[in-house]
Each structure stands twice: as C-alpha cells, then as structure tokens.
Design an enzyme around this catalytic site. Structure first.
Site, PDB file in Angstrom:
ATOM      1  N   LYS A 200       0.832  -1.093   0.057  1.00  0.00           N
ATOM      2  CA  LYS A 200       0.076  -0.107   0.091  1.00  0.00           C
ATOM      3  C   LYS A 200       0.704   1.451  -0.013  1.00  0.00           C
ATOM      4  O   LYS A 200       0.792   2.421  -0.762  1.00  0.00           O
ATOM      5  CB  LYS A 200      -0.992  -0.121   1.152  1.00  0.00           C
ATOM      6  CG  LYS A 200      -1.897   1.162   1.296  1.00  0.00           C
ATOM      7  CD  LYS A 200      -3.115   1.083   2.495  1.00  0.00           C
ATOM      8  CE  LYS A 200      -3.635   2.286   2.434  1.00  0.00           C
ATOM      9  NZ  LYS A 200      -4.485   2.385   3.523  1.00  0.00           N
ATOM     10  N   GLU A 206      10.885  -4.562   3.642  1.00  0.00           N
ATOM     11  CA  GLU A 206      10.933  -6.150   3.295  1.00  0.00           C
ATOM     12  C   GLU A 206      10.592  -6.110   2.083  1.00  0.00           C
ATOM     13  O   GLU A 206      11.290  -7.054   1.194  1.00  0.00           O
ATOM     14  CB  GLU A 206      10.103  -6.793   4.257  1.00  0.00           C
ATOM     15  CG  GLU A 206      10.577  -6.963   5.605  1.00  0.00           C
ATOM     16  CD  GLU A 206      10.022  -5.675   6.644  1.00  0.00           C
ATOM     17  OE1 GLU A 206       9.721  -4.918   5.890  1.00  0.00           O
ATOM     18  OE2 GLU A 206       9.975  -6.059   7.870  1.00  0.00           O
ATOM     19  N   GLY A 261      -4.393  -1.824   5.403  1.00  0.00           N
ATOM     20  CA  GLY A 261      -3.528  -2.813   4.853  1.00  0.00           C
ATOM     21  C   GLY A 261      -4.510  -4.276   5.314  1.00  0.00           C
ATOM     22  O   GLY A 261      -4.502  -5.006   4.452  1.00  0.00           O
ATOM     23  N   ARG A 262      -4.700  -4.309   6.674  1.00  0.00           N
ATOM     24  CA  ARG A 262      -5.198  -5.665   7.049  1.00  0.00           C
ATOM     25  C   ARG A 262      -6.569  -6.060   6.553  1.00  0.00           C
ATOM     26  O   ARG A 262      -7.159  -7.011   6.668  1.00  0.00           O
ATOM     27  CB  ARG A 262      -4.999  -5.653   8.403  1.00  0.00           C
ATOM     28  CG  ARG A 262      -5.576  -4.929   9.275  1.00  0.00           C
ATOM     29  CD  ARG A 262      -5.101  -4.609  10.702  1.00  0.00           C
ATOM     30  NE  ARG A 262      -5.744  -3.445  11.365  1.00  0.00           N
ATOM     31  CZ  ARG A 262      -5.000  -2.389  11.281  1.00  0.00           C
ATOM     32  NH1 ARG A 262      -3.802  -2.095  10.834  1.00  0.00           N
ATOM     33  NH2 ARG A 262      -5.508  -1.386  12.342  1.00  0.00           N
ATOM     34  N   GLU A 347      -3.259  -5.955  15.595  1.00  0.00           N
ATOM     35  CA  GLU A 347      -3.009  -4.732  14.918  1.00  0.00           C
ATOM     36  C   GLU A 347      -3.909  -3.685  15.039  1.00  0.00           C
ATOM     37  O   GLU A 347      -3.865  -2.551  15.254  1.00  0.00           O
ATOM     38  CB  GLU A 347      -2.546  -5.055  13.387  1.00  0.00           C
ATOM     39  CG  GLU A 347      -1.653  -3.634  13.010  1.00  0.00           C
ATOM     40  CD  GLU A 347      -0.767  -3.998  11.674  1.00  0.00           C
ATOM     41  OE1 GLU A 347       0.406  -4.275  11.501  1.00  0.00           O
ATOM     42  OE2 GLU A 347      -1.658  -3.824  10.817  1.00  0.00           O
ATOM     43  N   HIS A 378      -2.643 -32.880  19.569  1.00  0.00           N
ATOM     44  CA  HIS A 378      -1.667 -33.613  19.914  1.00  0.00           C
ATOM     45  C   HIS A 378      -0.545 -32.737  20.408  1.00  0.00           C
ATOM     46  O   HIS A 378       0.614 -33.201  20.335  1.00  0.00           O
ATOM     47  CB  HIS A 378      -1.416 -34.590  18.897  1.00  0.00           C
ATOM     48  CG  HIS A 378      -2.563 -35.596  18.478  1.00  0.00           C
ATOM     49  ND1 HIS A 378      -2.778 -36.552  19.226  1.00  0.00           N
ATOM     50  CD2 HIS A 378      -3.589 -35.326  17.642  1.00  0.00           C
ATOM     51  CE1 HIS A 378      -3.887 -37.343  18.686  1.00  0.00           C
ATOM     52  NE2 HIS A 378      -4.412 -36.581  17.666  1.00  0.00           N
ATOM     53  N   LYS A 506      10.157   0.144  13.434  1.00  0.00           N
ATOM     54  CA  LYS A 506      10.845   0.363  12.121  1.00  0.00           C
ATOM     55  C   LYS A 506      11.856   1.670  12.073  1.00  0.00           C
ATOM     56  O   LYS A 506      12.883   1.451  11.597  1.00  0.00           O
ATOM     57  CB  LYS A 506       9.620   0.893  11.118  1.00  0.00           C
ATOM     58  CG  LYS A 506       8.901   0.015  10.757  1.00  0.00           C
ATOM     59  CD  LYS A 506       7.599   0.326   9.619  1.00  0.00           C
ATOM     60  CE  LYS A 506       6.514  -0.586   9.641  1.00  0.00           C
ATOM     61  NZ  LYS A 506       5.290   0.072   8.632  1.00  0.00           N
TER      62      LYS A 506
HETATM   63  O1  F6P Z   1       3.894  -2.722   9.672  1.00  0.00           O
HETATM   64  C1  F6P Z   1       2.780  -2.850   9.681  1.00  0.00           C
HETATM   65  C2  F6P Z   1       2.056  -2.577   8.213  1.00  0.00           C
HETATM   66  O2  F6P Z   1       1.911  -1.297   8.221  1.00  0.00           O
HETATM   67  C3  F6P Z   1       0.759  -3.380   8.173  1.00  0.00           C
HETATM   68  O3  F6P Z   1      -0.269  -2.423   8.814  1.00  0.00           O
HETATM   69  C4  F6P Z   1       0.692  -3.384   6.719  1.00  0.00           C
HETATM   70  O4  F6P Z   1      -0.422  -4.355   6.584  1.00  0.00           O
HETATM   71  C5  F6P Z   1       2.035  -3.863   6.325  1.00  0.00           C
HETATM   72  O5  F6P Z   1       2.803  -3.185   7.217  1.00  0.00           O
HETATM   73  C6  F6P Z   1       2.370  -3.899   4.925  1.00  0.00           C
HETATM   74  O6  F6P Z   1       2.278  -2.541   4.627  1.00  0.00           O
HETATM   75  P1  F6P Z   1       2.341  -2.169   2.994  1.00  0.00           P
HETATM   76  O7  F6P Z   1       1.098  -2.802   2.257  1.00  0.00           O
HETATM   77  O8  F6P Z   1       2.372  -0.608   2.868  1.00  0.00           O
HETATM   78  O9  F6P Z   1       3.741  -2.764   2.325  1.00  0.00           O
END
Ligand code: F6P
Length: 541
Positions: A200, A206, A261-262, A347, A378, A506
């Site tokens: 987003k 990452e 995002g979620r 979150e 189990h 971060k």
């Molecule tokens: O670090 C948390 C977060 O901001 C989440 O809320 C989000 O889903 C995820 O990182 C990924 O964010 P993006 O879609 O901006 O890469």
C-alpha cells in the site's frame, strides 16, 4: 479531537456485568445443559452462509441481554452505520474504513472500475494474450508483500485451492530473511513468472528489498530492462514510488487510503488469488463477504453473528480475565486463518489509549493464536483442557469436505465435537476414580492418580459451521472476523484502523542497520548496552 464518553468501566451496563460474572462464577456449563435441553437451539444463529453454536459459553439468557445492553450503551448500531456510511471513523488518520465498499462493486463505480481492470488483466494472462518475455504462457505468480499485503491473499489462495484453474501457481514472499525469496526463486522459471509487488505504502523495507532481489534475479536470468514491464506489476496507493522503482505506469493497480492494509485482500491486493482461481470465483468471494456485511448491518444485535461473537470475547477478556483467544479451524484449507486473524485483530485492537488519547483502565485486544485441528489436539490442547488459564476457543469446521477420503471427514468432525464437549463438560474427580477402578486399579491407586485425570471443564467455546469452504463462505468467514474486531474496538473505544505502535521498531531499525553493515559511525552507542553488545557480536561473525 473531542473528548470521548465517560469511562467504560463506570457505565451501569459494565457494572451490571461485573456483578453478573460473580453470579455465574460457580455455575458449571454441564449443569446448564442438564437443566435446559433447549440450550443448543436457543444459542444458535446463522447468517451469510455461516452458523454459530454458542451454547458452550459461560452465559445465560440474561448474560446475553446484559452484553447487548453494553453494546447499545456504546452505540454499536450507530457506529456500524457510521462505518457503512463512510464517516471518518479512523480518527487518528482522519479517514473512513471502507473495506465493505470493496465488496459492493455495484454500489461503487470506482470499485467496479478497478474490478473490471483486474478482470481484463486476469483474462489476458489466462488466455495468453499477455505472456512472458519469450512468448510462453505464465505458469507462476510470485506475490511480494508483507502484513496485510500478504496474509489475507495467502490465506485465501490456500483456502480456495480446490477452485484453482490449474494454469498458474501462486507463491508468496514476505520475510526479509533471504531464505524466503531464495527458496521461492529456486522453484520458478524467469521466462514464465509474473511478479506482483504488493505494498500500500510502497515504502515497506521487506517488500522493496525482496522486489529488488526479484528484479536482479530476473535480469540475471535472461530478462532485459525492457522486459521488466511485462513481468512486474505493482498494487499500491503510492504510484509515483512504484514508477520510481521501475514499474510501468500501466502495470500499477491502485489501492485506496480508505482501506487499511489488513482489510485489503478484497482490493487488487487479491490479484494473486484472482489469477489462480479466476475472476468469477474472486467475485464470489466478494459477494460472500458482502452477504455477511448485509447481515452485520441489518440484523438485530441478538442475532448478529459478529456482534454476538464480539460481545462474548469482551465477556471473557474483561470480566473473566481471559488473556488469549484461540482460533481452531478444522479444515486444512483454512490453516492460515489464525495467522491472518492475528494481524487483523492484534494490529486493530492492540491499543493502550482511547480514540481520544486517554489511557485505558481496562484490557483491550487479547492475544489471538491458534492452529489447525486435529493437529493441535496432539500439541497444545492439553493446556486448554487442564492448564490454569481460561482460553476461549472458536472451532471452525465445514459440514462437507472437498476431499472425501475414506471416512476422514466424519472422523475430523468427531474430533472437533469431542474437543468442544470435553472443554465444556470435563471429567470430575469421582468420574476419574470410577474410571480407574473400572480399569482394574485399587481404590488407593485410583485416588492417587485421579487428580491428574480430572479435567475441570467449564471452558467456553464457539462452533462456527459452514456447508463447505467455498469462495462465498470463505469471504463471509473473513468478513465476520473483521466485523467482530470492529465491534470490540467500539466497546473498548479504540481506533481499530490505525497501527502507530509498529512504527517505533521500523524507526529504530533504520539506525541499527548501518551499524551492522559498518556504514555508520560506530563510536556512538545505539542507546543501550544490550543492542550495542549484539551489534558487536554480529560484526565479529
Ligand atoms: O508494519 C505494519 C504494516 O504497516 C501493516 O499495517 C501493513 O499491512 C504492512 O505493514 C504492509 O504495509 P504495506 O502494504 O504498505 O507494504
């Protein structure tokens, strides 16, 4: 920002629940079932293709009435309407949370347009009008994203595997642990792989680092700069950054700032899903979620699945001291549901101040965890049955399996029912002694072993049923938990749509990385001796 309502715990409806919990503390569910044969019928509700048996809870009819009184006092109905109306309910970011709009394309021209664009793209790939750089059909789609840009689509890709059209395989890369992308790249062919950069913000470390690795790998394996446009797609709300990264403007699918995002799997973030199951099935996923949205919006609180589940969660978290909540899907296809719900819920509701910034004097969201049944039986169920903590459980199971292997599904179903029954009824000391004597132990031996065999029971659980895990029911299931989370956030008066807490890690990471790599001055410390010591160890490795 205006000041919020009077403290939640001062409300008479809250205080009534405090007293009510004391009344129920010593009542065993076993007894409630014994005296009330109709309990299972009364505590059973349905909507959106899902049914909920919530009879195995430490509740009476009165508890439900009291919980709904609290929901009304906190204006749950008004807040539900505000969300659907598109009010800026995310106060700290001053924007609406309109993921429900993504599930109602016929009511939202913008959403409908996006879906049509996705559909054209998916069909071009499927019908091979769009191919890899050498003209071969795409065989693999690698989705690079993390958090909400990863967990939702991954869950749905697995959940709807029986609906895969077979042409494309999806793969997900999230972690900055290089092993993740290295292992995925080993399995795919650069000539026939489509990469989706899903972010987003288009700022997530990452995702950007993994995307660079994918691009370098593509270029090192026969692709040219010109070929990148045909193999790299972005889904983002930050088109300029995506273009800067090298993605062709025509290959960017939008995300909207009014979708968190979620909550974004319903948007173009669902592209890896749509590419593998086809647009018709992706639209069916949306319509299943939309059906649940309608249920949530229009059903009285007492019969409203997300509201009832949310208020039961509040009951245990705030009045019985439960600290965690277990999600146990009895369906291999739903194995990633706990991970998705972990982000969704933790979150959203892992917050320490009200929407208006005042510290909470009660607990907000619990730890969400879980795993697929029957495997968990189990592994960790021992603690559910005999541990000292109260852990409410959601069992989730379809009535029908996609794979009728021998009598497996009946056995799986029996396992699920036996777990919820054991949690509820338990085994008393006298039953344990009787059983052991029946097995041939002396009275003394039986008495000495029996305490270890006692299972207190009275452990609450919900059982959530669907006919089968289809696009519609999976859509409804995820939407149900989204709304459950929202309702709990209303009660706790937190902003369920921001996530400021993840920022600190971060920020600090930005300072630590150059120290590890030797790109910054090592003389000044990181601020604490533990971090400094571990940095030194890493540098000496
Ligand atoms: O670090 C948390 C977060 O901001 C989440 O809320 C989000 O889903 C995820 O990182 C990924 O964010 P993006 O879609 O901006 O890469």
């Amino acid at each position: 920002m205006t000041k919020g309502p009077a403290s939640l715990t001062d409300r008479p409806e809250w205080q009534a629940l405090v007293g009510h919990q004391k009344d129920l503390e010593h009542i065993h569910m076993r007894e409630q079932f014994r005296v009330d044969p109709d309990r299972a019928n009364r505590f059973f509700i349905s909507g959106g293709g899902l049914s909920l048996d919530y009879s195995r809870n430490r509740t009476t009819d009165d508890s439900l009435a009291k919980l709904m009184a609290l929901a009304r006092a906190c204006d749950v109905p008004g807040r539900i309407e505000a969300m659907f109306r598109g009010d800026a309910i995310n106060l700290t970011e001053n924007r609406p949370a309109l993921h429900v709009a993504l599930r109602a394309p016929e009511e939202n021209p913008l959403v409908s347009e996006d879906l049509d664009r996705m559909e054209a793209f998916v069909e071009d790939v499927q019908q091979q009008r769009r191919t890899g750089r050498t003209g071969k059909a795409f065989t693999d789609v690698v989705s690079i994203g993390i958090g909400g840009s990863f967990l939702g689509p991954k869950l749905v890709s697995e959940a709807l595997k029986p609906y895969c059209l077979g042409q494309l395989q999806s793969h997900y890369v999230a972690n900055i642990d290089g092993t993740h992308i290295a292992e995925v790249l080993k399995r795919v062919n650069p000539e026939t792989t489509l990469f989706l950069v899903q972010s987003k913000s288009f700022k997530t470390q990452e995702t950007l680092e993994n995307s660079k690795v994918a691009r370098d790998w593509f270029l090192a394996n026969g692709g040219t700069e010109q070929d990148i446009a045909g193999h790299f797609i972005a889904v983002t709300a930050n088109a300029p950054e995506a273009v800067e990264f090298g993605i062709d403007e025509d290959n960017i699918f939008p995300m909207w700032d009014w979708v968190g995002g979620r909550y974004s799997l319903w948007s173009a973030i669902g592209l890896p899903v749509a590419l593998t199951i086809g647009m018709a099935n992706f639209r069916a996923l949306l319509s299943g979620a939309h059906e649940l949205d309608n249920h949530f919006r229009h059903t009285p609180l007492e019969q409203n699945l997300p509201v009832v589940m949310a208020m039961l969660g509040i009951w245990y978290s705030n009045f019985w001291g439960a600290e965690t909540h277990a999600i146990l899907p009895y369906d291999h296809y739903l194995r990633s549901l706990p991970a998705h719900l972990q982000q969704l819920d933790m979150e959203s509701n892992g917050k320490r101040v009200t929407q208006h910034g005042e510290p909470l004097n009660y607990h907000s969201g619990p730890v969400i965890w879980g795993g697929v049944g029957a495997n968990g039986q189990h592994a960790f169920h021992q603690l559910l049955h005999q541990g000292t903590r109260l852990i409410p459980v959601d069992f989730i199971i379809p009535l029908n399996s996609h794979n009728n292997v021998a009598s497996h599904h009946a056995t799986l179903f029996a396992n699920c029912l036996s777990q919820s029954r054991a949690l509820m009824s338990g085994k008393t000391l006298s039953e344990a002694i009787e059983e052991l004597v029946g097995e041939g132990l002396s009275e003394d031996q039986a008495r000495s072993l029996a305490p270890h065999k006692v299972v207190p029971g009275n452990k609450p659980s919900n059982t959530l049923l669907m006919d089968k895990a289809t696009p519609e029911t999976v859509g409804a299931l995820i939407a149900l938990y989204e709304h459950r989370t929202f309702v709990q956030g209303i009660i706790w008066d937190v902003d369920s749509f921001d996530q400021w807490g993840v920022e600190l890690g971060k920020q600090l990471g930005k300072g630590i990385l150059p120290r590890l790599t030797g790109d910054s001055d090592q003389s000044a410390g990181a601020g604490d001796s533990s971090t400094d010591h571990l940095i030194q160890l890493f540098r000496r490795r």
